[in-house]
Design a protein around this motif. Structure first.
Motif, short mmCIF file in Angstrom:
data_model
loop_
_atom_site.label_atom_id
_atom_site.label_comp_id
_atom_site.label_asym_id
_atom_site.label_seq_id
_atom_site.Cartn_x
_atom_site.Cartn_y
_atom_site.Cartn_z
N ALA A 81 0.85 -1.19 0.00
CA ALA A 81 0.00 0.00 0.00
C ALA A 81 0.89 1.24 0.00
O ALA A 81 1.57 1.52 0.98
N VAL A 82 0.88 1.97 -1.12
CA VAL A 82 1.75 3.14 -1.27
C VAL A 82 0.93 4.41 -1.04
O VAL A 82 -0.15 4.57 -1.60
N THR A 85 1.85 -4.45 3.38
CA THR A 85 3.09 -3.69 3.59
C THR A 85 2.80 -2.23 3.27
O THR A 85 2.30 -1.93 2.18
N LEU A 86 3.10 -1.34 4.22
CA LEU A 86 2.88 0.09 4.00
C LEU A 86 4.16 0.73 3.49
O LEU A 86 5.24 0.49 4.05
N VAL A 87 4.05 1.56 2.46
CA VAL A 87 5.22 2.27 1.94
C VAL A 87 4.86 3.75 1.80
O VAL A 87 3.82 4.09 1.21
N LEU A 88 5.71 4.62 2.34
CA LEU A 88 5.54 6.07 2.16
C LEU A 88 6.34 6.49 0.95
O LEU A 88 7.56 6.28 0.91
N GLY A 89 5.68 7.08 -0.03
CA GLY A 89 6.42 7.56 -1.20
C GLY A 89 5.48 7.82 -2.35
O GLY A 89 4.28 7.54 -2.26
N ASP A 90 6.03 8.39 -3.43
CA ASP A 90 5.23 8.65 -4.62
C ASP A 90 5.23 7.40 -5.48
O ASP A 90 6.29 6.93 -5.92
N ALA A 91 4.04 6.87 -5.72
CA ALA A 91 3.93 5.60 -6.46
C ALA A 91 4.46 5.73 -7.88
O ALA A 91 4.91 4.73 -8.45
N ILE A 92 4.44 6.93 -8.45
CA ILE A 92 4.97 7.07 -9.83
C ILE A 92 6.46 6.71 -9.82
O ILE A 92 6.93 5.91 -10.63
N GLU A 93 7.19 7.29 -8.86
CA GLU A 93 8.63 7.00 -8.77
C GLU A 93 8.89 5.55 -8.36
O GLU A 93 9.77 4.88 -8.92
N LEU A 94 8.11 5.06 -7.41
CA LEU A 94 8.35 3.70 -6.92
C LEU A 94 8.07 2.67 -8.01
O LEU A 94 8.85 1.73 -8.21
#
Ligand code: SAM
Length: 242
Positions: A116-117, A141-150
């Motif tokens: 989950a971004v 799984t939690l992820v902090l960030g911009d999904a475009i970049e990830l």
């Protein structure tokens, strides 16, 4: 004075402990922000400021709608699960616009591995608090960030998922997240004007498909979906990998 979109109050130690490490600004008075990250007896919450503001919004994974779905199990006929290809072998999903985790939890409860971004630090703080209160959520799984970049970084790697879900914020009325929650989220994160770029990154990364969640009568975010699943108020546009 121009109010900050979202902040924590200097006097709210628990909210500061959660928000400050993520870069959420600190203000002295509620009027200095449109939305506050606040600590409440139910957990961390978003509180819209102002006289007519509704009550605080928490992410709730054990009780309420999400908890009910968990206890009763997700139906394989659920339109979101079908759109993501649960019946066609999809096992891993990136929810690129995780928000209040309603969709992510529906997918976890259907047995999928979900990343989950979320790019808004304040919303990520709510998510982390909710997972902690729930005692952990296997499969999420939690992820902090911009999904475009990830998604660009994960393209072609072992982290590339079978499917990506995209549900950006619009100005229209929405169904999966109730109005009070949507108002707080909208004030906290604003409109997501880069939804089309997100779909492009998702289509390059997903092994099998990308699903874009739309209001039923809204035009597709990106032209020519392979097909669509229509619900009462929501439509899922499916883009199959060629
Ligand atoms: C409409 S809400 C999603 C609601 C979510 N489907 C749920 O079940 O609660 C959109 C969320 O996606 C986030 N978002 C939008 N674009 C993003 C991006 N490129 N990367 C990460 N998060 C994004 C916004 O900050 C917002 O919290």
């Amino acid at each position: 004075m121009h109010a900050t979109a979202v902040a924590v109050l200097a006097s709210d130690a628990a909210a500061r402990a959660a928000g400050e490490p993520l870069g959420v600004p600190v203000v002295a008075a509620p009027a200095e922000a449109l939305v506050l990250l606040v600590s409440t007896p139910k957990g961390l919450a978003l509180q819209v400021t102002g006289a007519d503001a509704p009550g605080p919004v928490v992410v709730e994974l054990v009780k309420g709608k999400v908890g009910w779905r968990k206890r009763h199990g997700a139906s394989p006929r659920d339109p979101l699960c079908r759109a993501l290809g649960l019946h066609k072998g999809t096992r891993t999903v990136v929810d690129a616009t995780a928000g209040l985790l309603v969709d992510s939890m529906a997918l976890v409860n259907a047995g999928l591995e979900v990343t989950a971004v979320e790019r808004a630090p304040v919303v990520h703080a709510l998510q982390r608090d909710a997972v902690k209160r729930a005692g952990g959520v296997p499969g999420l799984t939690l992820v902090l960030g911009d999904a475009i970049e990830l998604l660009r970084a994960w393209q072609g790697s072992a982290r590339a998922p079978d499917a990506v879900l995209v549900d950006p914020m619009y100005d229209d009325e929405r169904s999966s997240v109730a109005p009070k929650e949507m108002r707080a989220l909208r004030l906290a994160v604003g409109a997501d004007v880069d939804g089309a770029a997100l779909v492009t990154a998702a289509r390059a990364c997903a092994r099998s498909r990308v699903v874009v969640k739309r209001s039923r009568h809204a035009p597709p975010l990106v032209p020519a979906p392979s097909y669509a699943h229509e619900g009462r108020t929501t439509r899922f546009d499916v883009y199959l990998r060629a």
